[in-house]
Design an enzyme around this catalytic site. Structure first.
Site, PDB file in Angstrom:
ATOM      1  N   GLY A 108       0.827  -1.211   0.000  1.00 43.09           N
ATOM      2  CA  GLY A 108       0.000   0.000   0.000  1.00 43.09           C
ATOM      3  C   GLY A 108       0.852   1.248   0.000  1.00 43.09           C
TER       4      GLY A 108
ATOM      5  N   SER B 141       1.236   3.320  -2.512  1.00 42.00           N
ATOM      6  CA  SER B 141       0.851   4.289  -3.540  1.00 42.00           C
ATOM      7  C   SER B 141       0.273   5.583  -2.976  1.00 42.00           C
ATOM      8  CB  SER B 141      -0.164   3.650  -4.507  1.00 42.00           C
ATOM      9  OG  SER B 141      -1.170   2.964  -3.804  1.00 42.00           O
TER      10      SER B 141
ATOM     11  N   SER C 299      -3.412   0.055  14.263  1.00 42.58           N
ATOM     12  CA  SER C 299      -4.282   1.204  14.509  1.00 42.58           C
ATOM     13  C   SER C 299      -4.662   1.303  15.978  1.00 42.58           C
ATOM     14  CB  SER C 299      -5.557   1.063  13.670  1.00 42.58           C
ATOM     15  OG  SER C 299      -6.495   2.043  14.033  1.00 42.58           O
TER      16      SER C 299
ATOM     17  N   TYR D 201     -12.550  -3.981  11.541  1.00 45.03           N
ATOM     18  CA  TYR D 201     -11.238  -3.313  11.483  1.00 45.03           C
ATOM     19  C   TYR D 201     -10.471  -3.518  12.795  1.00 45.03           C
ATOM     20  CZ  TYR D 201      -8.068   0.655  10.434  1.00 45.03           C
ATOM     21  OH  TYR D 201      -6.981   1.465  10.188  1.00 45.03           O
TER      22      TYR D 201
ATOM     23  N   LYS E 135      -6.888  -5.472  12.994  1.00 45.64           N
ATOM     24  CA  LYS E 135      -5.671  -4.816  13.512  1.00 45.64           C
ATOM     25  C   LYS E 135      -5.237  -5.447  14.833  1.00 45.64           C
ATOM     26  CE  LYS E 135      -5.196  -1.708  10.217  1.00 45.64           C
ATOM     27  NZ  LYS E 135      -4.098  -1.832   9.239  1.00 45.64           N
TER      28      LYS E 135
ATOM     29  N   ILE F 274      -4.921  10.158  11.183  1.00 42.09           N
ATOM     30  CA  ILE F 274      -3.880  10.698  10.299  1.00 42.09           C
ATOM     31  C   ILE F 274      -4.562  11.205   9.024  1.00 42.09           C
ATOM     32  CG2 ILE F 274      -1.732  10.163   9.070  1.00 42.09           C
ATOM     33  CD1 ILE F 274      -1.542   9.766  12.171  1.00 42.09           C
TER      34      ILE F 274
HETATM   35  P1  NAP Z   1      -5.198   5.139   2.226  1.00 39.86           P
HETATM   36  O1  NAP Z   1      -4.797   6.555   2.048  1.00 39.86           O
HETATM   37  O2  NAP Z   1      -6.607   4.734   1.994  1.00 39.86           O
HETATM   38  O3  NAP Z   1      -4.217   4.229   1.336  1.00 39.86           O
HETATM   39  C1  NAP Z   1      -4.377   2.857   1.341  1.00 39.86           C
HETATM   40  C2  NAP Z   1      -3.227   2.220   0.608  1.00 39.86           C
HETATM   41  O4  NAP Z   1      -3.344   0.792   0.733  1.00 39.86           O
HETATM   42  C3  NAP Z   1      -3.228   2.525  -0.876  1.00 39.86           C
HETATM   43  O5  NAP Z   1      -1.891   2.614  -1.302  1.00 39.86           O
HETATM   44  C4  NAP Z   1      -3.914   1.291  -1.480  1.00 39.86           C
HETATM   45  O6  NAP Z   1      -3.520   0.988  -2.822  1.00 39.86           O
HETATM   46  C5  NAP Z   1      -3.389   0.217  -0.565  1.00 39.86           C
HETATM   47  N1  NAP Z   1      -4.222  -0.990  -0.513  1.00 39.86           N
HETATM   48  C6  NAP Z   1      -5.504  -1.122  -0.077  1.00 39.86           C
HETATM   49  N2  NAP Z   1      -5.899  -2.405  -0.190  1.00 39.86           N
HETATM   50  C7  NAP Z   1      -4.871  -3.089  -0.724  1.00 39.86           C
HETATM   51  C8  NAP Z   1      -4.661  -4.438  -1.100  1.00 39.86           C
HETATM   52  N3  NAP Z   1      -5.630  -5.354  -0.933  1.00 39.86           N
HETATM   53  N4  NAP Z   1      -3.469  -4.805  -1.625  1.00 39.86           N
HETATM   54  C9  NAP Z   1      -2.476  -3.880  -1.785  1.00 39.86           C
HETATM   55  N5  NAP Z   1      -2.611  -2.588  -1.451  1.00 39.86           N
HETATM   56  C10 NAP Z   1      -3.787  -2.193  -0.932  1.00 39.86           C
HETATM   57  O7  NAP Z   1      -4.887   4.647   3.708  1.00 39.86           O
HETATM   58  P2  NAP Z   1      -3.902   5.215   4.838  1.00 39.86           P
HETATM   59  O8  NAP Z   1      -4.687   6.117   5.695  1.00 39.86           O
HETATM   60  O9  NAP Z   1      -2.626   5.666   4.240  1.00 39.86           O
HETATM   61  O10 NAP Z   1      -3.690   3.868   5.673  1.00 39.86           O
HETATM   62  C11 NAP Z   1      -2.501   3.089   5.606  1.00 39.86           C
HETATM   63  C12 NAP Z   1      -2.541   2.103   6.750  1.00 39.86           C
HETATM   64  O11 NAP Z   1      -2.613   2.800   7.975  1.00 39.86           O
HETATM   65  C13 NAP Z   1      -3.739   1.169   6.730  1.00 39.86           C
HETATM   66  O12 NAP Z   1      -3.352  -0.117   7.157  1.00 39.86           O
HETATM   67  C14 NAP Z   1      -4.676   1.798   7.731  1.00 39.86           C
HETATM   68  O13 NAP Z   1      -5.545   0.832   8.288  1.00 39.86           O
HETATM   69  C15 NAP Z   1      -3.698   2.329   8.739  1.00 39.86           C
HETATM   70  N6  NAP Z   1      -4.203   3.399   9.579  1.00 39.86           N
HETATM   71  C16 NAP Z   1      -4.597   4.591   9.048  1.00 39.86           C
HETATM   72  C17 NAP Z   1      -5.064   5.588   9.888  1.00 39.86           C
HETATM   73  C18 NAP Z   1      -5.487   6.948   9.390  1.00 39.86           C
HETATM   74  O14 NAP Z   1      -5.972   7.748  10.194  1.00 39.86           O
HETATM   75  N7  NAP Z   1      -5.335   7.260   8.122  1.00 39.86           N
HETATM   76  C19 NAP Z   1      -5.149   5.364  11.262  1.00 39.86           C
HETATM   77  C20 NAP Z   1      -4.735   4.143  11.760  1.00 39.86           C
HETATM   78  C21 NAP Z   1      -4.267   3.181  10.919  1.00 39.86           C
HETATM   79  P3  NAP Z   1      -4.255   1.682  -4.113  1.00 39.86           P
HETATM   80  O15 NAP Z   1      -3.761   3.101  -4.154  1.00 39.86           O
HETATM   81  O16 NAP Z   1      -3.809   0.881  -5.270  1.00 39.86           O
HETATM   82  O17 NAP Z   1      -5.733   1.614  -3.851  1.00 39.86           O
END
Ligand code: NAP
Length: 242
Positions: A8, A10, A140, A153, A157, A186
């Protein structure tokens, strides 16, 4: 050549981690599921940071695809060693448990928990042979505290947190560390629908965090000097929960 694989990579947190690892001198494998344009943009940022890498498409939840792509890459690149693995790919599909559909449960658990298993077991083998590795799982706050509307979720996690602690004990002797970072809120696409103004009053730091702040912690855990830290979960949540 020393490589790092970020699932992930990207967008969002994964992208910031790719850039951080590039700054640390790693050749970065930017995994993505479908968004090739954004994966290529991340790769451009990796190059701007003075390193190199490649984009790598696979769905972490698809066991066959993970095996095919990663084993294929390792066969073609015997000179490259994946020293750092960041299991970051994750999705959310929120809803109250009483209304939750099978698909909502399965997709979220399969992406975070299944993805961790499918990817890590392949990369782990060469880390154990080389007697060096850094595995960092992005979990998370929801997996530590549990959040209403996120039973799927939180379970996914929470499962990765338990697996982090178990695997750390399995591989410690081989100089492979396994840790997790647990972000709070975030600023990424994942939280784009949450009103920061309304939520920030609950956060001691009085704001959402940035992907770079999570990447900083991941970079620290990825250093050789973090060798004696394993099986830990580091919260990055502005003081929201400890
Ligand atoms: P995001 O902006 O939605 O980005 C998700 C990323 O994961 C994208 O690069 C997406 O690829 C990739 N992805 C999703 N499903 C996938 C799969 N089946 N195989 C390969 N790649 C996949 O999310 P984010 O906020 O950066 O979150 C990143 C991580 O942090 C996640 O595990 C999330 O649960 C965790 N997290 C986030 C937050 C927050 O507040 N944002 C808080 C706690 C934990 P594509 O671009 O190709 O779709």
């Amino acid at each position: 050549m020393k490589c790092a694989l970020v699932t992930g990579g990207s967008r969002g947190i994964g992208r910031a981690i790719c850039v951080k690892l590039a700054q640390m001198g790693y050749y970065v494998l930017v995994n993505y599921k479908g968004n090739e344009t954004e994966a290529s943009n991340t790769l451009a940022m990796v190059m701007e940071a003075g390193s190199n890498g490649e984009i790598m498409q696979f769905d972490v939840a698809n066991k066959e695809q993970v095996q095919q792509v990663l084993n294929g890459w390792m066969e073609k690149n015997p000179d490259k060693v994946i020293e750092v693995l960041v299991n970051n790919a994750g999705i959310k599909e929120d809803g109250l448990m009483m209304w939750m559909k099978d698909e909502q449960w399965d997709s979220v658990v399969q992406t975070s928990l299944g993805g961790f298993f499918y990817v890590t077991r392949i990369i782990l083998n060469s880390m154990l042979l080389k007697r060096y590795g850094r595995i960092i799982n992005v979990v998370s706050l929801s997996g530590l505290k549990g959040l209403a509307g996120q039973t799927n979720y939180s379970a996914a996690k929470g499962g990765v947190i338990a697996a982090t602690k178990a695997l750390a004990q399995e591989v410690g002797k081989r100089n492979v560390t396994v840790n997790a970072v647990a972000p709070g809120f975030i600023k990424t696409d994942m939280t784009a629908d949450i009103d920061e103004k309304q939520m920030k009053v609950l956060i001691p730091a009085n704001r959402f965090g940035t992907p770079e702040e999570v990447a900083h912690a991941v970079g620290f855990l990825a250093t050789p000097e973090a060798a004696y830290i394993t099986g830990q979960v580091l919260s990055i949540n502005g003081g929201l929960y400890s």
